[in-house]
Scaffold this motif. Sequence first.
Motif, mmCIF file in Angstrom:
data_model
loop_
_atom_site.group_PDB
_atom_site.id
_atom_site.type_symbol
_atom_site.label_atom_id
_atom_site.label_comp_id
_atom_site.label_asym_id
_atom_site.label_seq_id
_atom_site.Cartn_x
_atom_site.Cartn_y
_atom_site.Cartn_z
ATOM 1 N N MET A 1 0.702 -1.291 0.173
ATOM 2 C CA MET A 1 0.281 0.055 -0.217
ATOM 3 C C MET A 1 1.336 1.250 0.446
ATOM 4 O O MET A 1 0.378 2.403 -0.725
ATOM 5 C CB MET A 1 -0.843 -0.126 1.144
ATOM 6 C CG MET A 1 -1.965 1.687 1.605
ATOM 7 S SD MET A 1 -3.252 1.338 2.937
ATOM 8 C CE MET A 1 -2.071 0.988 4.033
ATOM 9 N N ILE A 2 2.146 1.308 0.588
ATOM 10 C CA ILE A 2 2.669 2.603 1.067
ATOM 11 C C ILE A 2 3.746 2.725 -0.402
ATOM 12 O O ILE A 2 3.159 3.809 -0.716
ATOM 13 C CB ILE A 2 3.572 1.994 2.031
ATOM 14 C CG1 ILE A 2 3.283 2.305 2.934
ATOM 15 C CG2 ILE A 2 4.596 3.191 2.434
ATOM 16 C CD1 ILE A 2 4.124 2.183 4.661
ATOM 17 N N ASP A 3 4.108 1.325 -1.101
ATOM 18 C CA ASP A 3 5.179 1.862 -1.731
ATOM 19 C C ASP A 3 4.393 1.604 -3.465
ATOM 20 O O ASP A 3 5.021 2.254 -4.702
ATOM 21 C CB ASP A 3 5.752 0.249 -2.425
ATOM 22 C CG ASP A 3 7.175 0.495 -0.586
ATOM 23 O OD1 ASP A 3 7.119 1.361 -0.294
ATOM 24 O OD2 ASP A 3 7.471 -0.851 -0.845
ATOM 25 N N GLN A 4 3.436 1.484 -3.702
ATOM 26 C CA GLN A 4 2.319 1.341 -4.521
ATOM 27 C C GLN A 4 1.804 2.487 -4.438
ATOM 28 O O GLN A 4 1.292 3.327 -5.327
ATOM 29 C CB GLN A 4 2.150 0.029 -4.893
ATOM 30 C CG GLN A 4 3.369 -1.424 -5.068
ATOM 31 C CD GLN A 4 2.571 -2.509 -5.832
ATOM 32 O OE1 GLN A 4 1.134 -2.809 -5.866
ATOM 33 N NE2 GLN A 4 3.727 -3.741 -5.449
ATOM 34 N N GLN A 5 0.618 2.554 -3.867
ATOM 35 C CA GLN A 5 -0.408 2.767 -3.921
ATOM 36 C C GLN A 5 -0.618 4.643 -3.138
ATOM 37 O O GLN A 5 -0.480 5.605 -4.107
ATOM 38 C CB GLN A 5 -1.570 2.673 -3.312
ATOM 39 C CG GLN A 5 -2.483 1.435 -3.619
ATOM 40 C CD GLN A 5 -1.678 0.085 -4.099
ATOM 41 O OE1 GLN A 5 -1.701 0.349 -2.215
ATOM 42 N NE2 GLN A 5 -2.136 -0.430 -4.631
ATOM 43 N N ILE A 6 0.178 4.607 -2.213
ATOM 44 C CA ILE A 6 0.710 6.021 -1.690
ATOM 45 C C ILE A 6 1.279 6.338 -2.450
ATOM 46 O O ILE A 6 1.221 7.944 -2.432
ATOM 47 C CB ILE A 6 0.579 5.707 0.101
ATOM 48 C CG1 ILE A 6 -0.476 5.469 1.055
ATOM 49 C CG2 ILE A 6 1.335 7.600 0.573
ATOM 50 C CD1 ILE A 6 -0.377 4.834 2.055
ATOM 51 N N ALA A 7 2.854 5.636 -2.322
ATOM 52 C CA ALA A 7 4.155 6.494 -3.044
ATOM 53 C C ALA A 7 2.763 7.217 -4.840
ATOM 54 O O ALA A 7 4.119 7.967 -5.379
ATOM 55 C CB ALA A 7 5.204 5.637 -2.857
ATOM 56 N N ALA A 8 2.609 6.725 -5.653
ATOM 57 C CA ALA A 8 1.908 6.197 -6.805
ATOM 58 C C ALA A 8 0.908 7.730 -6.388
ATOM 59 O O ALA A 8 0.177 7.823 -7.870
ATOM 60 C CB ALA A 8 1.386 5.656 -7.484
ATOM 61 N N GLY A 9 0.257 7.880 -5.668
ATOM 62 C CA GLY A 9 -0.752 8.571 -5.706
ATOM 63 C C GLY A 9 -2.308 8.278 -5.947
ATOM 64 O O GLY A 9 -3.169 8.579 -6.160
ATOM 65 N N PHE B 1 10.175 2.697 1.342
ATOM 66 C CA PHE B 1 10.431 2.913 2.910
ATOM 67 C C PHE B 1 9.025 2.291 3.211
ATOM 68 O O PHE B 1 8.628 2.001 4.267
ATOM 69 C CB PHE B 1 9.752 4.737 2.740
ATOM 70 C CG PHE B 1 8.779 5.350 4.126
ATOM 71 C CD1 PHE B 1 9.635 5.938 4.590
ATOM 72 C CD2 PHE B 1 7.534 4.957 3.987
ATOM 73 C CE1 PHE B 1 9.059 5.734 5.846
ATOM 74 C CE2 PHE B 1 7.193 5.717 5.055
ATOM 75 C CZ PHE B 1 7.779 6.125 6.173
ATOM 76 N N GLY B 2 8.168 1.641 2.077
ATOM 77 C CA GLY B 2 7.044 0.750 2.813
ATOM 78 C C GLY B 2 7.739 -0.506 3.459
ATOM 79 O O GLY B 2 6.957 -1.155 4.387
ATOM 80 N N THR B 3 9.113 -0.769 3.023
ATOM 81 C CA THR B 3 8.992 -2.029 3.505
ATOM 82 C C THR B 3 9.784 -1.852 4.596
ATOM 83 O O THR B 3 9.969 -2.589 5.925
ATOM 84 C CB THR B 3 11.163 -2.365 2.269
ATOM 85 O OG1 THR B 3 10.671 -2.785 1.024
ATOM 86 C CG2 THR B 3 11.342 -3.496 2.942
ATOM 87 N N LEU B 4 10.937 -0.699 4.922
ATOM 88 C CA LEU B 4 11.213 -0.325 6.002
ATOM 89 C C LEU B 4 9.753 -0.349 7.159
ATOM 90 O O LEU B 4 10.360 -1.253 8.592
ATOM 91 C CB LEU B 4 11.558 1.088 6.498
ATOM 92 C CG LEU B 4 12.190 1.888 7.784
ATOM 93 C CD1 LEU B 4 13.367 0.582 7.857
ATOM 94 C CD2 LEU B 4 13.070 2.712 7.759
ATOM 95 N N VAL B 5 8.563 -0.023 6.807
ATOM 96 C CA VAL B 5 7.645 0.248 7.714
ATOM 97 C C VAL B 5 6.952 -0.915 7.861
ATOM 98 O O VAL B 5 6.627 -1.912 9.047
ATOM 99 C CB VAL B 5 6.532 0.983 7.785
ATOM 100 C CG1 VAL B 5 5.328 0.965 7.874
ATOM 101 C CG2 VAL B 5 6.746 2.336 6.954
ATOM 102 N N ALA B 6 7.030 -2.470 6.949
ATOM 103 C CA ALA B 6 6.748 -3.631 7.137
ATOM 104 C C ALA B 6 7.330 -4.263 7.808
ATOM 105 O O ALA B 6 7.342 -5.434 8.515
ATOM 106 C CB ALA B 6 6.446 -4.138 5.729
ATOM 107 N N PHE B 7 9.059 -4.407 8.379
ATOM 108 C CA PHE B 7 10.130 -4.568 8.661
ATOM 109 C C PHE B 7 10.158 -4.433 10.604
ATOM 110 O O PHE B 7 9.736 -5.107 11.083
ATOM 111 C CB PHE B 7 11.675 -4.560 8.365
ATOM 112 C CG PHE B 7 11.965 -5.270 6.940
ATOM 113 C CD1 PHE B 7 12.903 -6.861 7.431
ATOM 114 C CD2 PHE B 7 10.874 -5.558 6.271
ATOM 115 C CE1 PHE B 7 13.233 -7.795 6.632
ATOM 116 C CE2 PHE B 7 11.551 -6.806 4.835
ATOM 117 C CZ PHE B 7 12.473 -7.693 5.057
ATOM 118 N N ILE B 8 9.484 -2.539 10.432
ATOM 119 C CA ILE B 8 9.117 -2.708 11.549
ATOM 120 C C ILE B 8 7.986 -3.354 12.576
ATOM 121 O O ILE B 8 7.815 -3.992 13.809
ATOM 122 C CB ILE B 8 9.446 -1.482 11.743
ATOM 123 C CG1 ILE B 8 10.396 -0.276 11.961
ATOM 124 C CG2 ILE B 8 8.466 -0.740 13.379
ATOM 125 C CD1 ILE B 8 10.398 1.156 11.555
#
Length: 588
Positions: free
Chosen positions: A56-64, A286-293
Amino acid sequence: MEETTTDKSGNLFDLSILRRLMRFAKPYQGMFYLLIFLTLLLGFSGPIRPYLFQVMIDQQIAAGDYSGLSNMLYILLGLLVVQSGTQYAHTYISGWLGQNVIRDIRVQLYEHILSLRLKFFDRMQIGRLVTRNVSDVETLSNVFSEGLAAMAGDVVQIFFILALMFYSDWELTLVSLSTLPLLLISTYIFKEKIKYAFNDVRTAVSNLNSFVQEHITGMNIVQIFSSEAQEYEKFKEINEVHRKANIQSVLYYSIYYPVAEIIAAIGTGLLVWYGARGVLKEDVTFGTLVAFIMYISMFFRPVRAIADRFNTLQLGVVSTDRIFKLLDNREHIVNGGEHRPAKLKGDVQFKNVWFAYNDADYVLKDISFQVKKGETLALVGATGAGKSSIINLLNRFYEINRGEILLDGVNIREFDLTNLRSHIGLVLQDVFLFSGSIEENITLNNPDISRDRIWEAAELVGARKFIEALPGGLDYKVMERGATLSVGQRQLISFIRAMVYDPQIIILDEATSSVDTETEEMIQNAIEKLMFGRTSIVIAHRLSTIQTANQILVLDKGEIKERGTHEKLLTENGYYAQLHRMQYKEVV
C-alpha cells in the motif's frame, strides 16, 4: 508425609506421555483438526498484514493511487475481520477441547480411584489424591488452550514472518534478527529455571492441600489437645514454602520479560538505523522499512511467548505423568468372579486364613471357624487382635495371603464383588455421613430403594420419630460427617442404611459402644428383629451384647485363643472370664 521434589521435572519431548494424552482427544478429533486449520490460518493472516501495508505504501500511496488505496484499506479491513473471527473461534475451540478432555480424564481418574483397594488408601494422603483429581487435571486444560495449540500457532506465525521477511529483503532480515541469539539464550535459561520453579510450586500445592485437608478433618483432635498454636506454626512453615516457590517463579518472569524487551528493542533500533540508511540511499523502500518494523514486533512477541508456552506444556506433562502413574496403579480388587446368587443361605467359613496388611507382619494367623445360617458369631479381643481384619476380609476390602473364605461353600473370590457386598450389611462404630439428605445417606443414591422401604426400616429400628421430627424429614440436609446429628442419631441412620438392603449376613462392629443407654436399648431391639434368620458377626467390648451368641471367638495377636459359648468360656476361667469379671466387677 510431605511430597518431595524429584530431579525429573518432566520432559516436554516425552512422546509416550504426549501420545497417551492425545488419545483422550480422539473422541473430538473433528474439533481437533478444525483447531489445527484455524492455527494455520492465524499463523498466515497475522504476517500478511505488514506485507499489505508495504504494498500500500510503496504502490498506492507513493503513486497517489487513491482508488487503489481505498481497495487496499477494504482488503485490510476484511483481513482484520477474518483474523478476529478466527482468533475467537481458535480460543473458544481450544478451550472447549481442553475442558472436554479434562472432564473425561477426571471421570476416568475418579472411577479408577473408586476401584482401588483400601490398602492403597491406608498409605496415600487424601489431600494428594484431591490434588491429582482437581489441580493436576485442571492444569491439563492449559496444555490444549495455552500449550500445544498456542505454541503451534506461534511456530507457524514465526515461519510465515521469516518467509515474508526474506522474500522482501534478506539483508534487512539478517540485521533485524542479529539479536535473536541473545533472546534464544535468555529464553533457554529462563525455561530451565522456571521449569524447576513450577515443579516446586506443584509440590508445595500438594503438600498444602494434604495438610489443610487432614487438619480440618481432624480439627476435633487439634482442639481437644489444645495444639492449635503448634499446628498454626506448622501451617505457616508449609505456607511459607508455598510462598517462596511462587515468588521464585515470579522472580524469573520479572527478570526475563524486561531482558526480552530490551533485546527486542535493540533489534528494532538496529533495523531502523540500517533501514533508514537504505531508504536514504534508495536501496530500501519506505514501505519495506515500515513492514519490517511491524514484522520484528510480531516476530519477537511469539518468540518470547514460546518460552512461557513451553513451560505451560512442560507443567502439563508433569501433571499428566502424575495422573497416569495413579491411573496405572493396579492396587485394586480383581473383580473376576461370575457367581451372582439372588440370595444366600448365610453360611460363613474361614479355613486356615493368614493375612498381613504389609505382606510381612501377619495380623491373622491360621484362623478357622464356621458360622451357619441364622447363627451369631461374636469376636472378642484387645485392640489389634484382628477382629476388624476378619470383617474387612469377608467384604474383600483386602485380599488374604493364604487360606480360603467361603460363603455357602463358594470361595468369595468366585463372587461378583458387587453381588458379594450386597449380601452383607455392615454397621461400623465410626459412622460416616456425607453432605446431603438423610435419604441420600441411607440409599447412597440407589434408585432401587424406595421411601416406603426406608420408612419400614426406620420403623423397625425405632428411628422414625426422630427423623420425622427433623425439618424436612428424610429431606433434612446432613452436614459433612453428620455434624448436626448426635452420635446416637448417626448410628441409627447407619443401621437403617444396612437394613434397607435386606442382607443375609449382618456385621456389627462395635455398633452400640458409642450411644446412650436409651438408644442402645432401641438398637438392641432392632438387632434382635434384624438378626432373626440371618447370619450375624458381632464385634463388641460390652459382653452383655453377646451373651446369647452361638459361638464366641477370643482373639489375641491374630490367633484364636478361646472359642465357645458364653457359659462355656466362663467355666474355662481364661481370658474371656477375666474380661467378664472386670466389666461386671465380680469378686473372685
